[in-house]
Design an enzyme around this catalytic site. Sequence first.
Site, PDB file in Angstrom:
ATOM      1  N   LYS A  42      33.815  33.474  41.676  1.00  0.00           N
ATOM      2  CA  LYS A  42      33.840  34.909  41.939  1.00  0.00           C
ATOM      3  C   LYS A  42      35.099  35.313  42.712  1.00  0.00           C
ATOM      4  O   LYS A  42      35.051  36.079  43.657  1.00  0.00           O
ATOM      5  CB  LYS A  42      32.590  35.331  42.707  1.00  0.00           C
ATOM      6  CG  LYS A  42      31.309  35.014  41.960  1.00  0.00           C
ATOM      7  CD  LYS A  42      30.085  35.487  42.698  1.00  0.00           C
ATOM      8  CE  LYS A  42      28.789  35.117  42.034  1.00  0.00           C
ATOM      9  NZ  LYS A  42      28.691  35.382  40.621  1.00  0.00           N
ATOM     10  N   CYS A  43      36.235  34.788  42.281  1.00  0.00           N
ATOM     11  CA  CYS A  43      37.504  34.983  42.977  1.00  0.00           C
ATOM     12  C   CYS A  43      38.490  35.697  42.059  1.00  0.00           C
ATOM     13  O   CYS A  43      38.402  35.578  40.838  1.00  0.00           O
ATOM     14  CB  CYS A  43      38.051  33.604  43.381  1.00  0.00           C
ATOM     15  SG  CYS A  43      39.672  33.616  44.167  1.00  0.00           S
ATOM     16  N   GLY A  44      39.428  36.410  42.634  1.00  0.00           N
ATOM     17  CA  GLY A  44      40.474  37.042  41.838  1.00  0.00           C
ATOM     18  C   GLY A  44      41.305  36.032  41.061  1.00  0.00           C
ATOM     19  O   GLY A  44      41.904  36.372  40.037  1.00  0.00           O
ATOM     20  N   THR A  62      39.984  33.313  39.679  1.00  0.00           N
ATOM     21  CA  THR A  62      39.091  32.595  38.764  1.00  0.00           C
ATOM     22  C   THR A  62      39.638  32.507  37.337  1.00  0.00           C
ATOM     23  O   THR A  62      39.459  31.467  36.687  1.00  0.00           O
ATOM     24  CB  THR A  62      37.672  33.213  38.793  1.00  0.00           C
ATOM     25  OG1 THR A  62      37.177  33.125  40.140  1.00  0.00           O
ATOM     26  CG2 THR A  62      36.718  32.485  37.867  1.00  0.00           C
TER      27      THR A  62
END
Length: 156
Positions: A34-36, A38
């Site tokens: 759930k990361c930018g 990803t």
Amino acid sequence: MNLYDIKIDSLQGKPIKLSDFKNKFILFVNVASKCGFTPQYKDLETLSETYKDNLVVIGVPCNQFGKQEPGSADEIQEFCEVNYGVSFLMTEKIDVKGDDQHPLYAWLTDKEMNDKKSSSVKWNFQKYFVDQEGHLIDYFFSITSPLSSKITKHLK
């Protein structure tokens, strides 16, 4: 202690023998769903497939940065396969810094252990690149693409 002595399990709970990867480069990447950053999973998979004869990409799930990897092992596996077609090796979820830092990241981030340089993991998708003899080459912050020439120049 050298890199190949470190014990870590796969996402499925089976022991990974890092010594099985002697004579190959290894790229360790602390990953999160759930990361930018990803979407880098796609480029990590491309890198893994393109250089599979002399590189092993190892994703290392970690929930220490913005709680961006909250899932269970099964949820992480499914997310990676369904959304990015990930086929490279994934480890158990670990801590990459702090009091409960896994021995792998203690080695990767401590010059006393890796004989190269000390660092700290700043965010998800930081990359640690190791040569065919298990020596740290360098590390790269999250913004560095997995397909960057900083990495690929060693593989050609």
